[in-house]
Design a protein around this motif. Structure first.
Motif, PDB file in Angstrom:
ATOM      1  N   MET A 155       0.750  -1.253  -0.125  1.00 45.21           N
ATOM      2  CA  MET A 155       0.077   0.017   0.138  1.00 45.21           C
ATOM      3  C   MET A 155       0.760   1.495  -0.248  1.00 45.21           C
ATOM      4  O   MET A 155       1.625   1.030   0.353  1.00 45.21           O
ATOM      5  CB  MET A 155      -0.991   0.051   1.436  1.00 45.21           C
ATOM      6  CG  MET A 155      -2.182   1.132   0.921  1.00 45.21           C
ATOM      7  SD  MET A 155      -3.128   1.086   2.454  1.00 45.21           S
ATOM      8  CE  MET A 155      -2.024   1.007   4.396  1.00 45.21           C
ATOM      9  N   SER A 156       0.020   2.229  -0.633  1.00 48.26           N
ATOM     10  CA  SER A 156       0.996   3.538  -1.139  1.00 48.26           C
ATOM     11  C   SER A 156      -0.033   4.541  -0.218  1.00 48.26           C
ATOM     12  O   SER A 156      -1.347   4.365  -1.411  1.00 48.26           O
ATOM     13  CB  SER A 156       2.134   4.042  -2.360  1.00 48.26           C
ATOM     14  OG  SER A 156       1.238   3.713  -3.296  1.00 48.26           O
ATOM     15  N   SER A 157       0.877   6.167  -0.156  1.00 48.72           N
ATOM     16  CA  SER A 157      -0.554   6.423  -0.333  1.00 48.72           C
ATOM     17  C   SER A 157       0.647   8.466  -0.248  1.00 48.72           C
ATOM     18  O   SER A 157       1.783   8.497  -0.341  1.00 48.72           O
ATOM     19  CB  SER A 157      -0.439   7.102   1.821  1.00 48.72           C
ATOM     20  OG  SER A 157      -1.141   8.266   1.756  1.00 48.72           O
ATOM     21  N   ARG A 158      -0.306   9.360  -0.913  1.00 51.44           N
ATOM     22  CA  ARG A 158       0.303  10.697  -0.512  1.00 51.44           C
ATOM     23  C   ARG A 158      -0.386  11.603  -1.094  1.00 51.44           C
ATOM     24  O   ARG A 158      -1.572  11.638  -1.117  1.00 51.44           O
ATOM     25  CB  ARG A 158       0.919  10.418  -2.345  1.00 51.44           C
ATOM     26  CG  ARG A 158       0.042  10.207  -3.408  1.00 51.44           C
ATOM     27  CD  ARG A 158      -0.153  10.376  -4.727  1.00 51.44           C
ATOM     28  NE  ARG A 158      -1.330  10.333  -6.091  1.00 51.44           N
ATOM     29  CZ  ARG A 158      -1.135   9.525  -6.243  1.00 51.44           C
ATOM     30  NH1 ARG A 158      -1.308   8.662  -6.091  1.00 51.44           N
ATOM     31  NH2 ARG A 158      -2.350   9.655  -7.300  1.00 51.44           N
ATOM     32  N   PRO A 159       0.022  12.903  -0.507  1.00 54.48           N
ATOM     33  CA  PRO A 159      -1.700  14.083  -0.820  1.00 54.48           C
ATOM     34  C   PRO A 159      -1.495  14.047  -1.567  1.00 54.48           C
ATOM     35  O   PRO A 159      -1.177  13.553  -3.210  1.00 54.48           O
ATOM     36  CB  PRO A 159      -0.049  14.654  -0.139  1.00 54.48           C
ATOM     37  CG  PRO A 159       0.972  14.538   0.329  1.00 54.48           C
ATOM     38  CD  PRO A 159       1.172  12.949  -0.530  1.00 54.48           C
ATOM     39  N   ALA A 160      -3.253  14.526  -1.993  1.00 54.39           N
ATOM     40  CA  ALA A 160      -3.697  14.448  -3.106  1.00 54.39           C
ATOM     41  C   ALA A 160      -4.560  16.474  -3.119  1.00 54.39           C
ATOM     42  O   ALA A 160      -4.745  16.992  -1.845  1.00 54.39           O
ATOM     43  CB  ALA A 160      -5.290  14.184  -2.627  1.00 54.39           C
ATOM     44  N   ALA A 161      -4.086  16.612  -3.613  1.00 52.24           N
ATOM     45  CA  ALA A 161      -4.533  18.195  -4.453  1.00 52.24           C
ATOM     46  C   ALA A 161      -5.914  18.753  -3.417  1.00 52.24           C
ATOM     47  O   ALA A 161      -6.602  17.330  -4.433  1.00 52.24           O
ATOM     48  CB  ALA A 161      -5.302  18.654  -6.057  1.00 52.24           C
ATOM     49  N   GLY A 162      -5.815  19.853  -3.011  1.00 54.66           N
ATOM     50  CA  GLY A 162      -7.187  19.723  -2.361  1.00 54.66           C
ATOM     51  C   GLY A 162      -7.796  19.568  -0.912  1.00 54.66           C
ATOM     52  O   GLY A 162      -8.813  19.452  -0.660  1.00 54.66           O
ATOM     53  N   GLY A 163      -6.714  18.979  -0.413  1.00 60.65           N
ATOM     54  CA  GLY A 163      -6.675  17.465   0.962  1.00 60.65           C
ATOM     55  C   GLY A 163      -6.598  16.574   0.944  1.00 60.65           C
ATOM     56  O   GLY A 163      -7.701  16.185  -0.294  1.00 60.65           O
ATOM     57  N   GLY A 164      -6.779  15.993   1.576  1.00 62.58           N
ATOM     58  CA  GLY A 164      -6.618  14.692   1.685  1.00 62.58           C
ATOM     59  C   GLY A 164      -6.102  13.511   1.543  1.00 62.58           C
ATOM     60  O   GLY A 164      -4.492  14.078   0.791  1.00 62.58           O
ATOM     61  N   ARG A 165      -5.518  12.368   1.060  1.00 65.62           N
ATOM     62  CA  ARG A 165      -4.479  11.808   0.670  1.00 65.62           C
ATOM     63  C   ARG A 165      -5.030  10.646  -0.270  1.00 65.62           C
ATOM     64  O   ARG A 165      -6.602   9.741  -0.224  1.00 65.62           O
ATOM     65  CB  ARG A 165      -4.298  10.474   1.615  1.00 65.62           C
ATOM     66  CG  ARG A 165      -3.675  11.975   2.835  1.00 65.62           C
ATOM     67  CD  ARG A 165      -2.582  10.725   3.658  1.00 65.62           C
ATOM     68  NE  ARG A 165      -1.373  10.559   3.083  1.00 65.62           N
ATOM     69  CZ  ARG A 165      -0.509  10.777   3.135  1.00 65.62           C
ATOM     70  NH1 ARG A 165      -0.338  12.465   3.252  1.00 65.62           N
ATOM     71  NH2 ARG A 165       0.943  10.688   2.513  1.00 65.62           N
ATOM     72  N   TRP A 166      -4.526  10.371  -1.529  1.00 68.96           N
ATOM     73  CA  TRP A 166      -4.315   9.644  -2.513  1.00 68.96           C
ATOM     74  C   TRP A 166      -3.341   8.070  -1.637  1.00 68.96           C
ATOM     75  O   TRP A 166      -3.090   8.069  -1.273  1.00 68.96           O
ATOM     76  CB  TRP A 166      -3.861   9.554  -3.788  1.00 68.96           C
ATOM     77  CG  TRP A 166      -4.754  10.385  -4.534  1.00 68.96           C
ATOM     78  CD1 TRP A 166      -4.230  11.487  -4.752  1.00 68.96           C
ATOM     79  CD2 TRP A 166      -6.298  10.083  -5.324  1.00 68.96           C
ATOM     80  NE1 TRP A 166      -5.775  12.020  -5.597  1.00 68.96           N
ATOM     81  CE2 TRP A 166      -5.946  10.629  -5.708  1.00 68.96           C
ATOM     82  CE3 TRP A 166      -6.428   8.988  -5.291  1.00 68.96           C
ATOM     83  CZ2 TRP A 166      -7.333  10.937  -7.050  1.00 68.96           C
ATOM     84  CZ3 TRP A 166      -8.118   8.189  -6.160  1.00 68.96           C
ATOM     85  CH2 TRP A 166      -8.480   9.777  -6.634  1.00 68.96           C
ATOM     86  N   VAL A 167      -4.875   6.631  -1.644  1.00 67.85           N
ATOM     87  CA  VAL A 167      -3.887   5.438  -1.288  1.00 67.85           C
ATOM     88  C   VAL A 167      -4.465   4.818  -2.577  1.00 67.85           C
ATOM     89  O   VAL A 167      -5.227   4.834  -3.199  1.00 67.85           O
ATOM     90  CB  VAL A 167      -4.971   4.671   0.462  1.00 67.85           C
ATOM     91  CG1 VAL A 167      -4.499   3.340   0.379  1.00 67.85           C
ATOM     92  CG2 VAL A 167      -4.584   6.146   1.064  1.00 67.85           C
ATOM     93  N   GLU A 168      -3.215   3.321  -2.271  1.00 67.99           N
ATOM     94  CA  GLU A 168      -2.975   2.698  -3.513  1.00 67.99           C
ATOM     95  C   GLU A 168      -2.294   1.640  -3.054  1.00 67.99           C
ATOM     96  O   GLU A 168      -2.023   1.221  -2.553  1.00 67.99           O
ATOM     97  CB  GLU A 168      -2.530   3.136  -4.211  1.00 67.99           C
ATOM     98  CG  GLU A 168      -1.775   4.869  -5.323  1.00 67.99           C
ATOM     99  CD  GLU A 168      -1.187   4.669  -6.256  1.00 67.99           C
ATOM    100  OE1 GLU A 168      -0.248   3.168  -6.898  1.00 67.99           O
ATOM    101  OE2 GLU A 168      -0.741   6.081  -6.546  1.00 67.99           O
TER     102      GLU A 168
END
Length: 212
Positions: free
Chosen positions: A1-14
């Motif tokens: 699993m990986s995670s990165r900040p998302a534009a506009g807030g929150g996070r993307w998780v894969e």
């Protein structure tokens, strides 16, 4: 699993598609039982505490009307074309489920950005651009040879690397049938090598989740 900040807030998780149900169970434990609604991209989970999670179906997989259908579609074996390109290097493959069944990596010399030997910067840049164009032309020929015969069996084409390089390869008119299958997802990969292509299979199959 990986995670990165998302534009506009929150996070993307894969996550791997087989982990989707477990991830949703963890989200439920943390935020309460969510309301689940179907969306064009997949599913929207809205928890009682205000937290949301957008589950984006992997390329080539239908979105699914509910969690059971989403997981079944995401984990089902699909044939996916892969095109990874950067200046001077390309990796092309076909994955059947988790297995890379067709693969080819090609590299061609492209000079670096620093001129040497007293060349004028303009002449140096022109020569470098010509080398890059020739390399991407070879990449298009490789895609014609390896991917076009498979196009009728592919659920999607997933690209990665430098967007401009990928766009240049796919601008070849012979590859129009592949362009129609191109997924929005662009994989962030280093210079294409066989190991990078193998790793790209998992990245192409991953479920992307936007958590806010």
């Amino acid at each position: 699993m990986s995670s990165r900040p998302a534009a506009g807030g929150g996070r993307w998780v894969e996550i791997g598609p087989e982990r989707t149900a477990r991830w949703v169970a963890g989200f439920t434990d943390r935020h309460g039982p969510p309301t689940i609604t179907a969306q064009p991209y997949g599913l929207l989970l809205a928890a009682p505490d205000g937290a949301t999670a957008e589950l984006h179906a992997p390329p080539g997989a239908p979105a699914g009307a509910d969690l059971t259908a989403f997981v079944a579609a995401a984990t089902a074996p699909r044939r996916i074309g892969l095109l990874l390109a950067r200046k001077g290097a390309v990796a092309i493959g076909v994955a059947a489920g988790e297995e890379l069944t067709v693969s080819k990596v090609d590299t061609r010399y492209v000079q670096g950005r620093t001129a040497a030997g007293g060349w004028s910067q303009q002449r140096f840049a022109r020569r470098r651009d010509n080398q890059a164009k020739a390399a991407l032309g070879d990449a298009a020929d490789l895609a014609v040879r390896l991917l076009l015969p498979e196009v009728a069996t592919l659920a999607a084409l997933v690209c990665g690397g430098d967007r401009r390089a990928v766009d240049t390869v796919l601008a070849d008119r012979r590859l129009a049938p592949l362009v129609a299958l191109r997924a929005e997802r662009l994989l962030d990969v280093p210079e294409p090598r066989h190991a990078v292509l193998v790793a790209a299979v998992a990245a192409a199959r991953a479920v992307h989740i936007l958590v806010r």
